[in-house]
Design a protein around this motif. Structure first.
Motif, PDB file in Angstrom:
ATOM      1  N   THR A 192       0.834  -1.201   0.000  1.00 48.98           N
ATOM      2  CA  THR A 192       0.000   0.000   0.000  1.00 48.98           C
ATOM      3  C   THR A 192       0.870   1.254   0.000  1.00 48.98           C
ATOM      4  N   VAL A 193       0.252   2.360  -0.346  1.00 50.29           N
ATOM      5  CA  VAL A 193       0.957   3.641  -0.361  1.00 50.29           C
ATOM      6  C   VAL A 193       1.507   3.954   1.032  1.00 50.29           C
ATOM      7  N   GLY A 194       0.658   3.819   2.051  1.00 55.30           N
ATOM      8  CA  GLY A 194       1.103   4.099   3.417  1.00 55.30           C
ATOM      9  C   GLY A 194       2.213   3.175   3.869  1.00 55.30           C
ATOM     10  N   GLY A 195       2.107   1.908   3.481  1.00 53.80           N
ATOM     11  CA  GLY A 195       3.106   0.932   3.901  1.00 53.80           C
ATOM     12  C   GLY A 195       4.491   1.222   3.357  1.00 53.80           C
ATOM     13  N   VAL A 196       4.566   1.633   2.092  1.00 59.85           N
ATOM     14  CA  VAL A 196       5.887   1.858   1.492  1.00 59.85           C
ATOM     15  C   VAL A 196       6.411   3.275   1.741  1.00 59.85           C
ATOM     16  N   LEU A 197       5.505   4.219   2.118  1.00 60.41           N
ATOM     17  CA  LEU A 197       5.957   5.607   2.261  1.00 60.41           C
ATOM     18  C   LEU A 197       6.054   6.095   3.705  1.00 60.41           C
ATOM     19  N   LYS A 198       5.630   5.281   4.661  1.00 56.08           N
ATOM     20  CA  LYS A 198       5.609   5.757   6.047  1.00 56.08           C
ATOM     21  C   LYS A 198       6.972   6.283   6.494  1.00 56.08           C
ATOM     22  N   ARG A 199       8.018   5.534   6.224  1.00 54.06           N
ATOM     23  CA  ARG A 199       9.348   5.960   6.667  1.00 54.06           C
ATOM     24  C   ARG A 199       9.779   7.241   5.957  1.00 54.06           C
ATOM     25  N   LEU A 200       9.564   7.328   4.658  1.00 53.11           N
ATOM     26  CA  LEU A 200       9.936   8.533   3.916  1.00 53.11           C
ATOM     27  C   LEU A 200       9.111   9.734   4.357  1.00 53.11           C
ATOM     28  N   MET A 201       7.822   9.515   4.625  1.00 53.30           N
ATOM     29  CA  MET A 201       6.959  10.624   5.028  1.00 53.30           C
ATOM     30  C   MET A 201       7.365  11.178   6.392  1.00 53.30           C
ATOM     31  N   GLY A 232       4.214  21.359 -15.551  1.00 52.57           N
ATOM     32  CA  GLY A 232       5.108  20.731 -14.591  1.00 52.57           C
ATOM     33  C   GLY A 232       4.529  19.497 -13.939  1.00 52.57           C
ATOM     34  N   ALA A 233       5.210  19.075 -12.881  1.00 49.78           N
ATOM     35  CA  ALA A 233       4.852  17.832 -12.193  1.00 49.78           C
ATOM     36  C   ALA A 233       3.461  17.933 -11.579  1.00 49.78           C
ATOM     37  N   ASP A 234       2.650  16.940 -11.812  1.00 53.15           N
ATOM     38  CA  ASP A 234       1.269  16.905 -11.355  1.00 53.15           C
ATOM     39  C   ASP A 234       0.860  15.446 -11.325  1.00 53.15           C
ATOM     40  N   LEU A 235       0.077  15.039 -10.322  1.00 54.03           N
ATOM     41  CA  LEU A 235      -0.224  13.618 -10.144  1.00 54.03           C
ATOM     42  C   LEU A 235      -1.427  13.112 -10.929  1.00 54.03           C
ATOM     43  N   GLY A 236      -1.862  13.884 -11.937  1.00 53.36           N
ATOM     44  CA  GLY A 236      -2.890  13.331 -12.801  1.00 53.36           C
ATOM     45  C   GLY A 236      -4.119  14.191 -12.951  1.00 53.36           C
ATOM     46  N   LEU A 252      -1.688  18.238  -6.167  1.00 55.09           N
ATOM     47  CA  LEU A 252      -1.439  19.458  -6.927  1.00 55.09           C
ATOM     48  C   LEU A 252       0.034  19.837  -6.862  1.00 55.09           C
ATOM     49  N   GLY A 253       0.868  19.047  -7.520  1.00 51.41           N
ATOM     50  CA  GLY A 253       2.296  19.315  -7.540  1.00 51.41           C
ATOM     51  C   GLY A 253       3.064  18.407  -6.600  1.00 51.41           C
ATOM     52  N   LEU A 254       4.384  18.641  -6.542  1.00 43.87           N
ATOM     53  CA  LEU A 254       5.270  17.831  -5.719  1.00 43.87           C
ATOM     54  C   LEU A 254       5.989  18.699  -4.691  1.00 43.87           C
ATOM     55  N   ALA A 255       6.378  18.082  -3.599  1.00 40.50           N
ATOM     56  CA  ALA A 255       7.134  18.780  -2.556  1.00 40.50           C
ATOM     57  C   ALA A 255       8.628  18.582  -2.767  1.00 40.50           C
ATOM     58  N   ASP A 256       9.420  19.510  -2.246  1.00 42.02           N
ATOM     59  CA  ASP A 256      10.878  19.386  -2.321  1.00 42.02           C
ATOM     60  C   ASP A 256      11.427  18.487  -1.226  1.00 42.02           C
ATOM     61  N   HIS A 257      10.660  18.333  -0.147  1.00 39.42           N
ATOM     62  CA  HIS A 257      11.094  17.490   0.967  1.00 39.42           C
ATOM     63  C   HIS A 257       9.875  17.006   1.741  1.00 39.42           C
ATOM     64  N   PRO A 272      -0.348  15.908   2.823  1.00 40.74           N
ATOM     65  CA  PRO A 272       0.964  16.315   2.330  1.00 40.74           C
ATOM     66  C   PRO A 272       1.137  16.002   0.840  1.00 40.74           C
ATOM     67  N   LYS A 273       2.053  16.737   0.220  1.00 35.84           N
ATOM     68  CA  LYS A 273       2.448  16.414  -1.151  1.00 35.84           C
ATOM     69  C   LYS A 273       3.557  15.366  -1.116  1.00 35.84           C
ATOM     70  N   LEU A 274       3.718  14.662  -2.226  1.00 33.31           N
ATOM     71  CA  LEU A 274       4.766  13.658  -2.344  1.00 33.31           C
ATOM     72  C   LEU A 274       6.037  14.287  -2.902  1.00 33.31           C
ATOM     73  N   THR A 275       7.168  13.723  -2.572  1.00 30.44           N
ATOM     74  CA  THR A 275       8.431  14.104  -3.192  1.00 30.44           C
ATOM     75  C   THR A 275       8.715  13.149  -4.351  1.00 30.44           C
ATOM     76  N   CYS A 276       9.725  13.478  -5.161  1.00 31.38           N
ATOM     77  CA  CYS A 276      10.110  12.572  -6.255  1.00 31.38           C
ATOM     78  C   CYS A 276      10.528  11.208  -5.713  1.00 31.38           C
ATOM     79  N   ASP A 277      11.222  11.202  -4.575  1.00 34.31           N
ATOM     80  CA  ASP A 277      11.640   9.927  -3.976  1.00 34.31           C
ATOM     81  C   ASP A 277      10.428   9.074  -3.602  1.00 34.31           C
ATOM     82  N   MET A 278       9.381   9.733  -3.117  1.00 38.22           N
ATOM     83  CA  MET A 278       8.172   8.999  -2.751  1.00 38.22           C
ATOM     84  C   MET A 278       7.466   8.438  -3.983  1.00 38.22           C
ATOM     85  N   VAL A 279       7.406   9.241  -5.053  1.00 34.69           N
ATOM     86  CA  VAL A 279       6.780   8.770  -6.283  1.00 34.69           C
ATOM     87  C   VAL A 279       7.560   7.578  -6.848  1.00 34.69           C
TER      88      VAL A 279
END
Length: 424
Positions: A192-201, A232-236, A252-257, A272-279
């Protein structure tokens, strides 16, 4: 036995990394986008390819840059040829789109004679609009002595926390193809999104990461990398943005951190917005088995990530292809015998003018006249169809394929040069 691959339209290397993990070594990766080429070069050591010569930048169909025959007999010819000609979100111009390289790639099979072919594209290519196009591909491969099959694969069934359906073509000589089995999907691999991103978030200290991860307990919608024609970057699109909102993500866009405090979340109702690493993590890259480094600025990185083939899916396909080439496992006696468009088959077999009644007689199951006319109209997008209205009945004849196959006088060449700066 060591296996080698030549990859066209390689993008940022999602397929390259997956095939490497499946045991393939790259002899060549061809890509148009300079930033994606830089990404591939930056990861040479990860692929155990230490020379920059393995990455070639430019139009893969430009014979002045490379000669496919140089790689004759390679184990695998693979690629993720451009998707816009087939995507549901676009105009679905197919063979009339200057970015279409699918048919061209099929023609390279005659030149390269690889032991196996793997091409992936968007779900749109699997739809009725392209039945004739698919049938042409199968017939052409069969004429070259290859057995082939298509399959719509969902990344979420192979450990990727994202919907992302991809339509994949695999072809081999019949004696090898009899050992090919599509990789089996598994719910056990579901993430899941939460499962793989919890540490990065929570990497920057945000106290809400744990609660956010519990809310994001589902897979993501398909990540849309977009093209250079758009911003620019947008999630769809809007529907995807609503799905992201339900996961607690501001699309609505991506975060830098990653967020450090709640103040970093500009729209609390969305999250929160996602970073490139999260995507990238949602696309199947990670910091262990599928570790990768991306080159370029944020928008370019996001486009590279969003347009990529998820490495875990590529790995599973690569393992299945490698097993078939090595004649591992159980051999099948059945021929997939795929028939995508019986109307195309009837017209091509006759090679002359046919009335509607004559076409209908050759179909395996009956259809209404208006449906026949509609499907012939769809064929007309990708093939020249001659229609003559006689005194009694209209007759049809199937002409040449409109797609770019490498012809020097094809409209694709001029259109490509004109729009090159916007093609991705």
């Amino acid at each position: 036995m060591a296996l080698e691959v030549v990859e066209i339209c390689a993008g940022a290397g999602g397929q390259a990394l997956g095939l490497h993990r499946a045991g393939f070594t790259h002899r060549l990766a061809f890509e148009l986008d300079p930033n994606a080429c830089n990404t591939l070069r930056a990861n040479s050591k990860r692929l155990k390819t230490t020379s920059d010569d393995w990455v070639v930048e430019g139009d893969v169909a430009d014979s002045s840059i490379w000669q496919p025959m140089t790689f004759a007999g390679v184990d695998l010819l693979a690629g993720g040829v451009p998707c816009p000609p087939f995507t549901v979100a676009g105009k679905q111009l197919g063979a009339s789109d200057e970015r279409d390289l699918f048919a061209w790639a099929i023609e390279q099979v005659e030149v390269v004679r690889p032991r196996a072919l793997m091409l992936e594209n968007v779900r749109g290519l699997s739809m009725p609009r392209f039945a004739g196009y698919r049938q042409h591909v199968l017939d052409r491969l069969r004429s070259l002595g290859y057995a082939a099959d298509w399959r719509l694969l969902h990344a979420s069934k192979y450990g990727v926390p994202q919907l992302r359906p991809r339509f994949v073509l695999v072809a081999m000589k019949p004696e090898d193809f009899s050992y090919f089995h599509w990789p089996e999907p598994s719910e056990k691999n579901r993430s899941t999104v939460g499962g793989v991103l919890k540490r990065l978030m929570g990497a920057e200290g945000w106290s809400g990461a744990e609660a956010w991860a519990r809310k994001a307990n589902d897979i993501a919608p398909t990540i849309v990398g977009g093209s250079k024609k758009h911003g620019g970057a947008d999630l769809g699109p809007s529907r995807a943005k609503e799905a992201w909102r339900l996961l607690g993500v501001d699309a609505l866009g991506l975060a830098d951190h990653a967020p450090r405090t709640d103040a970093d979340i500009t729209n609390p109702d969305r999250g929160p917005k996602l970073t490139c690493d999260m995507v990238a993590r949602i696309q199947g890259w990670d910091d262990k088995k599928f570790a990768w480094e991306f080159s370029g600025r944020k928008t370019s990185k996001y486009r590279q990530i969003g347009n990529a083939f998820p490495p875990p899916v590529a790995m599973q396909l690569g393992k299945a292809i490698a097993a078939a080439l090595n004649h591992e496992g159980q051999s099948r006696s059945d021929d997939p015998g795929v028939k995508d468009d019986p109307i195309y088959v009837a017209l091509r077999k006759n090679n002359g003018f046919m009335t509607a009644a004559q076409i209908l007689q050759q179909l395996p199951s009956p259809i209404e006249l208006h449906d026949l006319e509609r499907r012939i109209s769809l064929l007309g997008h990708d093939f020249h169809i001659e229609v003559r209205n006689g005194s009694s009945e209209t007759v049809y004849r199937l002409g040449n394929f409109k797609a770019f196959l490498g012809q020097e006088d094809h409209d694709r060449n001029a259109q490509f040069l004109k729009n090159r700066a916007r093609i991705s």
